[in-house]
Design a protein around this motif. Structure first.
Motif, short mmCIF file in Angstrom:
data_model
loop_
_atom_site.label_atom_id
_atom_site.label_comp_id
_atom_site.label_asym_id
_atom_site.label_seq_id
_atom_site.Cartn_x
_atom_site.Cartn_y
_atom_site.Cartn_z
N VAL A 1 0.84 -1.20 0.00
CA VAL A 1 0.00 0.00 0.00
C VAL A 1 0.88 1.26 0.00
O VAL A 1 0.63 2.21 -0.74
N ALA A 2 1.93 1.25 0.81
CA ALA A 2 2.84 2.40 0.85
C ALA A 2 3.50 2.62 -0.51
O ALA A 2 3.62 3.75 -0.98
N THR A 3 3.91 1.53 -1.15
CA THR A 3 4.53 1.63 -2.47
C THR A 3 3.54 2.16 -3.50
O THR A 3 3.89 3.00 -4.34
N ALA A 4 2.30 1.67 -3.44
CA ALA A 4 1.27 2.13 -4.38
C ALA A 4 0.97 3.62 -4.17
O ALA A 4 0.81 4.37 -5.14
N LEU A 5 0.89 4.04 -2.92
CA LEU A 5 0.65 5.46 -2.64
C LEU A 5 1.80 6.32 -3.15
O LEU A 5 1.57 7.40 -3.71
N ASP A 6 3.02 5.85 -2.99
CA ASP A 6 4.17 6.60 -3.47
C ASP A 6 4.14 6.72 -5.00
O ASP A 6 4.38 7.79 -5.55
N GLY A 7 3.81 5.63 -5.67
CA GLY A 7 3.72 5.66 -7.14
C GLY A 7 2.59 6.56 -7.62
O GLY A 7 2.75 7.33 -8.57
N ALA A 8 1.45 6.50 -6.93
CA ALA A 8 0.33 7.37 -7.30
C ALA A 8 0.68 8.83 -7.07
O ALA A 8 0.31 9.71 -7.86
N ALA A 9 1.42 9.10 -5.99
CA ALA A 9 1.83 10.47 -5.71
C ALA A 9 2.73 11.01 -6.82
O ALA A 9 2.60 12.17 -7.23
N ARG A 10 3.63 10.17 -7.32
CA ARG A 10 4.49 10.61 -8.43
C ARG A 10 3.67 10.95 -9.67
O ARG A 10 3.94 11.92 -10.37
N GLU A 11 2.66 10.15 -9.95
CA GLU A 11 1.80 10.41 -11.12
C GLU A 11 0.98 11.67 -10.93
O GLU A 11 0.75 12.43 -11.88
N VAL A 12 0.51 11.92 -9.71
CA VAL A 12 -0.23 13.16 -9.42
C VAL A 12 0.69 14.36 -9.62
O VAL A 12 0.28 15.39 -10.16
#
Length: 139
Positions: free
Chosen positions: A81-92
């Motif tokens: 979940v932490a990794t997914a949030l970090d990846g989504a943050a980069r895309e945002v």
């Protein structure tokens, strides 16, 4: 891990898509579009920061779960979940940068449009005589 973001005010449509290509109408549409894009960019930066904070917090929760000797599957899930949030943050962040770049280009387009057509609009708007329709002199 809550967010301070709130839904928008419902003014998502930046400009009416119509055939009004008069100088002042185009200037108004470009101005409204640039303001909406500037606001969107700021909102996306806030979302990016919130997502990064949530990713860091979730990562520390995964560490706490691991230190508490809980089942390793929960550590793996929380880390995912932490990794997914970090990846989504980069895309945002990428989306925010694109919105800001588009806003900057819209400001530039508005200035260029004013430079090319502003004086002509002043002349045409301040005279008493009717102006011929476009294409009248093309014969």
């Amino acid at each position: 891990m809550s967010s301070d973001l709130a839904p928008g005010n419902g003014n998502a449509a930046p400009a009416v898509a119509d055939d009004d290509n008069r100088y002042k109408a185009v200037q108004a549409k470009l101005d409204k579009l640039s303001k909406v894009l500037d606001d969107a960019s700021l909102d996306l930066v806030a979302l990016w920061r919130s997502m990064l904070a949530n990713a860091k917090h979730t990562d520390s929760v995964a560490t706490d779960i691991e230190n508490a000797d809980l089942d390793p599957k929960f550590v793996a899930l929380t880390t995912s979940v932490a990794t997914a949030l970090d990846g989504a943050a980069r895309e945002v962040r990428t989306l925010s940068d694109s919105a800001q770049e588009t806003a900057d280009l819209t400001h530039e387009t508005r200035r260029t449009h004013a430079k090319f057509y502003g004086a002509l609009d002043d002349i045409r708007s301040n005279r008493r005589e009717k102006t011929p329709k476009p294409g009248f002199f093309n014969r």
